[in-house]
Design a protein around this motif. Structure first.
Motif, PDB file in Angstrom:
ATOM      1  N   LEU A   7       0.890  -1.155   0.000  1.00 19.07           N
ATOM      2  CA  LEU A   7       0.000   0.000   0.000  1.00 19.07           C
ATOM      3  C   LEU A   7       0.928   1.205   0.000  1.00 19.07           C
ATOM      4  O   LEU A   7       1.575   1.489   1.003  1.00 19.07           O
ATOM      5  N   ALA A   8       1.068   1.858  -1.146  1.00 16.61           N
ATOM      6  CA  ALA A   8       2.005   2.965  -1.286  1.00 16.61           C
ATOM      7  C   ALA A   8       1.305   4.175  -1.879  1.00 16.61           C
ATOM      8  O   ALA A   8       0.684   4.080  -2.934  1.00 16.61           O
ATOM      9  N   VAL A   9       1.401   5.297  -1.181  1.00 15.47           N
ATOM     10  CA  VAL A   9       0.788   6.555  -1.610  1.00 15.47           C
ATOM     11  C   VAL A   9       1.906   7.514  -2.011  1.00 15.47           C
ATOM     12  O   VAL A   9       2.906   7.636  -1.294  1.00 15.47           O
ATOM     13  N   ALA A  10       1.726   8.190  -3.141  1.00 10.72           N
ATOM     14  CA  ALA A  10       2.712   9.176  -3.586  1.00 10.72           C
ATOM     15  C   ALA A  10       2.918  10.223  -2.498  1.00 10.72           C
ATOM     16  O   ALA A  10       1.955  10.628  -1.841  1.00 10.72           O
ATOM     17  N   PRO A  11       4.155  10.663  -2.299  1.00 10.14           N
ATOM     18  CA  PRO A  11       4.448  11.593  -1.204  1.00 10.14           C
ATOM     19  C   PRO A  11       3.561  12.835  -1.167  1.00 10.14           C
ATOM     20  O   PRO A  11       3.128  13.254  -0.101  1.00 10.14           O
TER      21      PRO A  11
END
Length: 184
Positions: A107-111
């Motif tokens: 689960l990775a969200v753009a900074p």
């Protein structure tokens, strides 16, 4: 004070669930996205999250490509998703079915989209998928050093199931996740 790109663009975070699109991604699309955009994952809030991109650019590039290829192998049978807010790519999600749980492999969200509710919406989506599949639990692994992610999961009510050398395995009932974020 931190303001996210999403907040600056006038997106009402209360309506996030209505405008967020979580769409299936082919394995090849996910791999190419990761290879072309490894900066997407590299940057972390105040440098707290990610571990291996310090040092020379060449070593960092080698480590990034090796890490991405290793993840793609680990995620081989998993379902991959791109998460879009309006038409902007904002996050990626990888899910795997286990006998009693839906495992969140990534689960990775753009900074620039962090801290505006995207991860919360993604976790709620995961809970709905888990219930639809008849799974009682959501599970995930988080690096011990990834303080921002650990805080998010703890706020969501995830608890430690297992401790490993570099990470924790966390677990949360799929039936209670959305309620834990009411108003948040």
């Amino acid at each position: 004070m931190y303001t996210s790109k999403a907040s600056r663009s006038g997106v009402n975070m209360g309506s996030l669930d209505r405008i967020l699109r979580i769409i299936p991604a082919k394995k090849s699309e996910h791999l190419l996205f990761n290879l072309y955009n490894f900066n997407f994952f590299r940057r972390s809030e105040h440098g707290k999250a990610i571990m291996f991109f310090e040092g020379s650019r060449l070593v960092g590039l080698f480590m990034a490509v090796s890490y991405i290829l290793g993840c793609e192998l680990a995620f081989f049978g998993d379902e991959r998703y791109f998460v879009k807010l309006k038409e902007q790519m904002t996050a990626v999600l990888v899910l795997r079915e286990k006998p009693d749980a839906l495992f969140i492999g990534s689960l990775a969200v753009a900074p620039e989209y962090r801290r505006c509710g995207l991860a919360t919406c993604m976790l709620n989506y995961c809970a709905r998928v888990a219930r639809r599949l008849g799974r009682s639990w959501l599970e995930l692994t988080v690096l011990k050093k990834n303080t921002p992610a650990r805080q998010l999961y703890e706020k969501a009510g995830f608890v430690k199931k297992e401790e490993r050398k570099w990470s924790f395995v966390l677990r949360k009932s799929a039936d209670t996740l959305e309620n834990s974020f009411a108003g948040g």
